[in-house]
Design a protein around this motif. Structure first.
Motif, PDB file in Angstrom:
ATOM      1  N   LYS A   7       0.842  -1.203   0.000  1.00 13.36           N
ATOM      2  CA  LYS A   7       0.000   0.000   0.000  1.00 13.36           C
ATOM      3  C   LYS A   7       0.873   1.247   0.000  1.00 13.36           C
ATOM      4  CE  LYS A   7      -3.781  -2.152   2.494  1.00 13.36           C
ATOM      5  NZ  LYS A   7      -4.635  -2.130   3.691  1.00 13.36           N
ATOM      6  N   GLU A  53      -2.007  -1.178  -3.954  1.00 11.63           N
ATOM      7  CA  GLU A  53      -3.113  -0.311  -3.531  1.00 11.63           C
ATOM      8  C   GLU A  53      -2.609   1.118  -3.368  1.00 11.63           C
ATOM      9  OE1 GLU A  53      -5.780  -1.850  -0.431  1.00 11.63           O
ATOM     10  OE2 GLU A  53      -4.659  -3.721  -0.670  1.00 11.63           O
ATOM     11  N   ALA A 100      -8.222  -0.262  -7.442  1.00  9.41           N
ATOM     12  CA  ALA A 100      -6.806  -0.165  -7.038  1.00  9.41           C
ATOM     13  C   ALA A 100      -6.504   1.191  -6.403  1.00  9.41           C
ATOM     14  CB  ALA A 100      -5.894  -0.387  -8.244  1.00  9.41           C
TER      15      ALA A 100
END
Ligand code: G1P
Length: 297
Positions: A7, A53, A100
């Motif tokens: 992330k 992400e 996403a």
């Protein structure tokens, strides 16, 4: 085995006042280096480092940024019909998988630390990256990827670092070094924007971070720091006080401060010259400009 960092948080809520009037109606992250907006460079770097992400911390007036990453079916069809394959490929590289990218809002500009904190729910209990789009880094191996590799060895928190002139420390977070191991330095303190005479070193933080979720917890305290803002630097420094490791990482590459006009112009020249399709014509032009300048002096 260490868990992979997947992330990344992109604080993109800033007003971009340094680029007014251009940023009156477009986000500064859409300002273009050669033919790609700044945000595209950041996203490409994150992807290369294995980020899956993408969390954007936005604010009012940033909808152009959200649209930029949507598919553009009409445009694609038209390019396909015209056989413009290269442009089609360039366009497709901007598409992101549905889901996403997530957007959260920072309702009020309260500092970089606060912006990152706004992403806390989406980050959850995982280590995460932060990328500041103003810092564009040209490198053979993308900077965040270099940092991920370092992080696999060290764990903990890793911040990108670069030596800056002593009289420029007040523009950066600055590291207090306890052990210098070459590319990596162990950090015993961090100060946000110190005056030259108060700076613990001239090793400055550049806008790439790999952080533990504990940093988010520190941000929860919403402590005001330099400039009356909630500073990311302070939340990372708190980790050192708690006995958790923080490393500075001297990346290999050239950093451009695209948050300043001079830096943006330098990046434009460097990226223009690095492009095979533009290099020769552009280099000739620059040569002529320099020759005219010298003749006029
Ligand atoms: C931010 C950080 C600072 C860091 C810098 C790197 O400052 O607060 O610690 O050194 O980015 O570009 P800003 O440039 O947003 O004032």
């Amino acid at each position: 085995m260490k868990r992979q960092v997947t992330k990344a948080v992109f604080p993109v809520a800033g007003l971009g006042t340094r680029f007014l009037p251009a940023t009156k109606s477009i986000p500064k992250e859409i300002l273009t280096l050669v033919d790609r907006p700044l945000i595209q460079y950041a996203i490409d770097e994150a992807r290369a480092a294995g980020i899956k992400e993408f969390i954007f911390v936005t604010s009012r007036g940033k909808s152009a940024l959200e649209d930029y990453f949507d598919d553009a079916p009409e445009l694609e069809t038209s390019l396909r019909k015209k056989g413009k394959t290269e442009l089609l490929e360039a366009l497709k590289a901007t598409n992101m998988d549905s889901g996403a990218i997530a957007y959260v809002r920072q309702n009020r500009p309260m500092g970089l630390g606060h912006a990152v904190w706004c992403a806390r729910k989406l980050v959850g209990d995982e280590s995460f990256a932060v990328i500041l789009t103003d810092d564009v880094i040209a490198a053979e191996k993308p900077c965040l990827q270099q940092m991920m590799e370092a992080h696999e060895e060290t764990g903990g928190n890793v911040v990108a670092a670069m030596e800056v002139p002593h009289d420029k420390t007040s523009s950066y977070g600055v590291l207090d070094i306890s052990e210098d191991m070459g590319a990596l330095v162990r950090v015993k303190g961090m100060v946000e924007k110190p005056k030259a005479e108060e700076a613990p070193s001239n090793l400055a933080v550049i806008g790439r971070y790999i952080l533990t979720p504990k940093v988010m917890q520190n941000l929860n305290k919403k402590k005001e720091g330099a400039g009356g803002e909630i500073q990311l630097t302070d939340a990372i420094a708190e980790e050192i006080e708690a006995g958790n490791p923080v490393y500075g990482f001297r990346f290999r590459g050239q950093r451009y401060d695209c948050g300043s006009k001079a830096g943006f112009l330098q990046a434009t020249v460097a990226f223009g010259l690095a492009r095979p399709d533009l290099r020769d014509e552009f280099a000739d032009f620059l040569g002529d400009v320099m020759a005219m300048r010298t003749a006029a002096q």
